[in-house]
Design a protein around this motif. Structure first.
Motif, mmCIF file in Angstrom:
data_model
loop_
_atom_site.group_PDB
_atom_site.id
_atom_site.type_symbol
_atom_site.label_atom_id
_atom_site.label_comp_id
_atom_site.label_asym_id
_atom_site.label_seq_id
_atom_site.Cartn_x
_atom_site.Cartn_y
_atom_site.Cartn_z
ATOM 1 N N ASP A 1 10.546 14.001 -6.630
ATOM 2 C CA ASP A 1 10.231 12.671 -6.180
ATOM 3 C C ASP A 1 9.040 12.656 -5.043
ATOM 4 O OD1 ASP A 1 11.306 13.072 -3.845
ATOM 5 O OD2 ASP A 1 12.996 11.804 -4.206
ATOM 6 N N ALA A 2 8.451 11.427 -4.736
ATOM 7 C CA ALA A 2 7.222 11.228 -3.844
ATOM 8 C C ALA A 2 7.848 11.765 -2.437
ATOM 9 C CB ALA A 2 6.768 9.774 -3.893
ATOM 10 N N HIS A 3 9.086 11.408 -2.314
ATOM 11 C CA HIS A 3 9.595 11.812 -0.838
ATOM 12 C C HIS A 3 9.332 13.490 -0.504
ATOM 13 C CE1 HIS A 3 10.703 7.738 -0.221
ATOM 14 N NE2 HIS A 3 11.390 7.574 -1.009
ATOM 15 N N GLN A 4 10.059 13.987 -1.696
ATOM 16 C CA GLN A 4 10.054 15.528 -1.316
ATOM 17 C C GLN A 4 8.567 15.798 -1.458
ATOM 18 O OE1 GLN A 4 12.537 17.719 -4.144
ATOM 19 N NE2 GLN A 4 11.459 19.556 -3.828
ATOM 20 N N ALA A 5 7.541 15.463 -2.388
ATOM 21 C CA ALA A 5 6.392 15.794 -2.297
ATOM 22 C C ALA A 5 5.521 15.697 -1.116
ATOM 23 C CB ALA A 5 5.511 15.273 -3.496
ATOM 24 N N GLY A 6 5.650 14.412 -0.426
ATOM 25 C CA GLY A 6 5.142 14.059 0.902
ATOM 26 C C GLY A 6 5.497 15.152 1.880
ATOM 27 N N LEU A 7 6.903 15.510 1.926
ATOM 28 C CA LEU A 7 7.560 16.128 2.978
ATOM 29 C C LEU A 7 7.044 17.629 2.816
ATOM 30 C CD1 LEU A 7 9.167 16.392 5.577
ATOM 31 C CD2 LEU A 7 11.193 16.652 4.273
ATOM 32 N N LEU A 8 7.121 18.207 1.613
ATOM 33 C CA LEU A 8 7.005 19.804 1.252
ATOM 34 C C LEU A 8 5.313 19.871 1.545
ATOM 35 C CD1 LEU A 8 9.203 20.436 -1.552
ATOM 36 C CD2 LEU A 8 9.415 21.169 0.676
ATOM 37 N N GLY B 1 -7.675 10.118 8.430
ATOM 38 C CA GLY B 1 -7.973 10.952 7.114
ATOM 39 C C GLY B 1 -7.277 10.243 6.009
ATOM 40 N N PHE B 2 -5.974 9.517 6.272
ATOM 41 C CA PHE B 2 -5.258 8.655 5.203
ATOM 42 C C PHE B 2 -6.113 7.652 4.973
ATOM 43 C CE2 PHE B 2 -0.906 9.669 7.492
ATOM 44 C CZ PHE B 2 -0.891 10.896 6.830
ATOM 45 N N ALA B 3 -6.691 6.937 5.952
ATOM 46 C CA ALA B 3 -7.748 5.561 5.424
ATOM 47 C C ALA B 3 -8.990 6.179 4.895
ATOM 48 C CB ALA B 3 -8.021 4.762 6.880
ATOM 49 N N GLN B 4 -9.212 7.413 4.795
ATOM 50 C CA GLN B 4 -10.632 7.923 4.011
ATOM 51 C C GLN B 4 -11.995 7.724 5.021
ATOM 52 O OE1 GLN B 4 -10.621 10.462 1.561
ATOM 53 N NE2 GLN B 4 -8.433 10.318 1.769
ATOM 54 N N ILE B 5 -11.436 7.445 6.122
ATOM 55 C CA ILE B 5 -12.743 7.143 7.234
ATOM 56 C C ILE B 5 -13.366 8.501 7.425
ATOM 57 C CG2 ILE B 5 -13.188 6.255 9.689
ATOM 58 C CD1 ILE B 5 -10.655 4.462 9.436
ATOM 59 N N GLN B 6 -14.631 8.363 7.176
ATOM 60 C CA GLN B 6 -15.656 9.680 7.550
ATOM 61 C C GLN B 6 -15.865 9.754 8.893
ATOM 62 O OE1 GLN B 6 -16.355 11.521 4.878
ATOM 63 N NE2 GLN B 6 -14.867 10.243 3.622
ATOM 64 N N ILE B 7 -15.352 10.942 9.605
ATOM 65 C CA ILE B 7 -15.465 11.413 10.839
ATOM 66 C C ILE B 7 -16.520 12.632 10.765
ATOM 67 C CG2 ILE B 7 -14.230 12.176 12.827
ATOM 68 C CD1 ILE B 7 -13.479 9.352 12.051
ATOM 69 N N PRO B 8 -17.458 12.639 11.411
ATOM 70 C CA PRO B 8 -18.402 13.580 11.500
ATOM 71 C C PRO B 8 -17.655 14.710 12.160
ATOM 72 C CG PRO B 8 -19.089 12.110 13.063
ATOM 73 C CD PRO B 8 -17.800 11.563 12.290
ATOM 74 N N ALA C 1 2.499 11.442 -2.876
ATOM 75 C CA ALA C 1 3.073 11.628 -1.516
ATOM 76 C C ALA C 1 3.380 10.532 -0.730
ATOM 77 C CB ALA C 1 2.383 12.806 -0.745
ATOM 78 N N THR C 2 4.351 10.262 -0.184
ATOM 79 C CA THR C 2 4.532 9.217 0.857
ATOM 80 C C THR C 2 3.854 9.894 2.169
ATOM 81 O OG1 THR C 2 6.741 8.895 -0.080
ATOM 82 C CG2 THR C 2 6.333 7.940 2.081
ATOM 83 N N ALA C 3 2.934 9.052 2.615
ATOM 84 C CA ALA C 3 1.958 9.243 3.817
ATOM 85 C C ALA C 3 2.999 9.631 5.119
ATOM 86 C CB ALA C 3 1.302 8.397 4.126
ATOM 87 N N ALA C 4 4.147 8.779 5.539
ATOM 88 C CA ALA C 4 5.006 9.046 6.443
ATOM 89 C C ALA C 4 5.506 10.392 6.330
ATOM 90 C CB ALA C 4 5.850 7.804 6.885
ATOM 91 N N LEU C 5 6.021 10.610 5.596
ATOM 92 C CA LEU C 5 6.637 11.912 5.147
ATOM 93 C C LEU C 5 5.898 13.165 5.202
ATOM 94 C CD1 LEU C 5 9.465 11.029 2.701
ATOM 95 C CD2 LEU C 5 9.934 11.621 4.950
ATOM 96 N N TYR C 6 4.661 13.011 4.695
ATOM 97 C CA TYR C 6 3.579 14.142 4.828
ATOM 98 C C TYR C 6 3.182 14.207 6.198
ATOM 99 C CZ TYR C 6 -1.024 16.286 3.886
ATOM 100 O OH TYR C 6 -2.095 16.904 4.086
ATOM 101 N N ALA C 7 3.319 13.186 6.840
ATOM 102 C CA ALA C 7 2.965 13.316 8.428
ATOM 103 C C ALA C 7 4.022 13.964 9.100
ATOM 104 C CB ALA C 7 2.611 11.896 9.019
ATOM 105 N N LEU C 8 5.249 13.553 8.680
ATOM 106 C CA LEU C 8 6.325 14.212 9.630
ATOM 107 C C LEU C 8 6.472 15.694 9.060
ATOM 108 C CD1 LEU C 8 9.148 13.884 10.732
ATOM 109 C CD2 LEU C 8 10.263 13.748 8.618
ATOM 110 N N GLY C 9 6.027 15.970 7.821
ATOM 111 C CA GLY C 9 5.976 17.506 7.539
ATOM 112 C C GLY C 9 5.088 18.497 8.178
ATOM 113 N N PHE C 10 3.655 17.691 8.368
ATOM 114 C CA PHE C 10 2.792 18.548 9.121
ATOM 115 C C PHE C 10 2.932 18.729 10.457
ATOM 116 C CE2 PHE C 10 -0.176 14.677 8.960
ATOM 117 C CZ PHE C 10 -0.444 14.496 9.953
ATOM 118 N N ILE C 11 3.701 17.539 11.134
ATOM 119 C CA ILE C 11 3.850 17.648 12.457
ATOM 120 C C ILE C 11 5.102 18.544 12.899
ATOM 121 C CG2 ILE C 11 5.072 16.161 14.314
ATOM 122 C CD1 ILE C 11 2.169 15.788 14.282
#
Length: 195
Positions: free
Chosen positions: A25-32, A81-88, A139-149
């Motif tokens: 599911d999307a939750h697992q995909a985000g966290l993993l 990054g989530f918002a696809q804002i281009q940062i140089p 992926a769920t962005a919040a769980l993805y963020a939790l995973g990389f943190i």
């Protein structure tokens, strides 16, 4: 904590895996995906372990301030990054983090906090933008963020433990051993820059 507790803690940390009830599911995909992202790039691994080693080299509350600032700015960068804002210069910031943090370790972390903290903030934000820009579509962005943190704190903790292990193992040569490791990180960063 005894000397044996540090290697055991590190081993247990590396052997753990998230307990997830639903597969696919999307939750697992985000966290993993979040957990995996920092572990799949040598530049991310080296920078985050270096932050942990630097924290070990410091005294007092700076041991906590540096990793917390790095992780906090990484989260802020991830929102861009989530918002696809281009940062140089994101890639340059990531490679610069490896090269410069390794050099600071090699110098014995004698860099003033007035310089080191803004650098950690800049480097954390750079890593965060890269993490956020690569969030999987399912992926769920919040769980993805939790995973990389979680992965980031694990890598920083591993760096801190490595500093402790070097102290326990090399005793009088600890400072030299850690400085040599810092040089190795810097040269690895230079190798990645020219790869």
């Amino acid at each position: 904590m005894t000397r044996l507790a540090y290697p055991l803690s590190a081993a247990l940390l590396l052997m753990t895996s998230p307990a997830l009830a639903h597969t696919g599911d999307a939750h697992q995909a985000g966290l993993l995906s979040g957990l995996a992202h920092p572990l799949l790039g040598l530049d991310h691994i080296l920078a985050m372990v270096a932050i942990g080693v630097l924290a070990f080299q410091m005294k007092g509350s700076s041991r906590f301030t540096l990793p917390a600032l790095f992780a906090g700015m990484m989260l802020l960068g991830a929102f861009a990054g989530f918002a696809q804002i281009q940062i140089p210069f994101v890639e340059q910031g990531i490679l610069g983090s490896v090269i410069i943090l390794g050099a600071v370790i090699a110098a014995g972390s004698r860099l003033s906090l007035k310089i080191l903290l803004p650098l950690a903030a800049l480097f954390g934000a750079s890593h965060g933008v890269a993490h956020g820009a690569e969030v999987p579509a399912n992926a769920t962005a919040a769980l993805y963020a939790l995973g990389f943190i979680a992965a980031t704190f694990s890598l920083m903790f591993a760096g801190f433990i490595l500093g402790n292990l070097a102290t326990a193992t090399f005793r009088k040569a600890t400072d030299t051993a850690i400085r040599i490791a810092g040089l190795a990180v810097t040269f690895s960063g230079l190798g990645l820059a020219f790869a």
